[in-house]
Design a protein around this motif. Structure first.
Motif: not given
Lengths: 111, 111
Positions: B9, B37, B88, B90, B107
């Motif tokens: 995470r 992002q 980040q 995704l 992240r």
């Protein structure tokens, strides 16, 4: 891929209805219109999708006019927890749906 | 409720290290995607896959690489991490439906 245009930001107050409009003038015949919600440090979450007319689920409504060149996401009675970025995307037709995200609309809900 | 999982995470790592970001989905989706992002910014597609042994680069150039050896698994690798890779990441997937399911993201901070 059709480009979308939506307001950069919006402000509202708890309990109000919020309508976010998205323009997609070059939408293709087989494209769907999909809205996502994103909170900070999380992945976008699917809210609603439609092709034409009106779609409603437990979270929101999506209004699509006959020409499909725009759409409006309606959030009834917003709360503070609805503060997020909302993305409007078009695509998905033909099965190979490489979606391109724009800047989205930052919605701030105030007490 | 999410059936797409990203690990770790959060990751803080030194410059020059090799890292692999994991993404797995249990929905049997054939299409998977990686987006990058930066905080407060748009999502940019960096890789996508339409099935096993199929990978393509996205619209944003990235020094990362991906592989798709199994349907459910779509890892992203950086051979030599740099501070410019801080962002980040995704992961998303889609199957017969025309919308994506996103993971919670990784992240990454490179120091």
């Amino acid at each position: 891929l059709a480009k979308t245009t939506q307001p950069i930001s919006m402000d509202s107050y708890e309990g109000q209805e919020v309508n976010i409009t998205c323009s997609h003038n070059n939408i293709a015949t087989n494209d769907y219109i999909t809205w996502y919600q994103q909170f900070p440090s999380q992945g976008p979450r699917f809210i609603i999708q439609g092709y034409k007319t009106k779609v409603t689920n437990e979270v929101a409504s999506l209004f699509i006019p006959a020409d499909r060149k725009s759409s409006t996401l309606s959030l009834p009675r917003v709360s503070l927890s609805d503060t997020a970025v909302y993305y409007c995307l078009v695509g998905g037709g033909g099965g190979y749906n490489k979606l391109i995200f724009g800047a989205g609309t930052r919605l701030a809900v105030h007490p | 409720e999410a059936d797409i999982y990203q690990t770790p995470r959060y990751l803080v790592i030194g410059t020059g290290k090799k890292i692999t970001l994991e993404c797995s989905q249990t929905m049997g989706h054939d299409k998977m995607y990686w987006y990058q992002q930066d905080p407060g910014m748009e999502l940019h597609l960096i890789h996508y896959s339409y099935g096993v042994n199929s990978t393509e680069k996205g619209d944003l150039s990235s020094e990362s690489t991906v592989s798709r050896i199994r349907t459910e698994h779509f890892p992203l690798t950086l051979e030599s991490a740099r501070p410019s890779h801080t962002s980040q990441y995704l992961c998303a997937s889609s199957g017969g439906q025309t919308f994506y399911t996103f993971g919670s993201g990784t992240r990454l901070t490179v120091v």
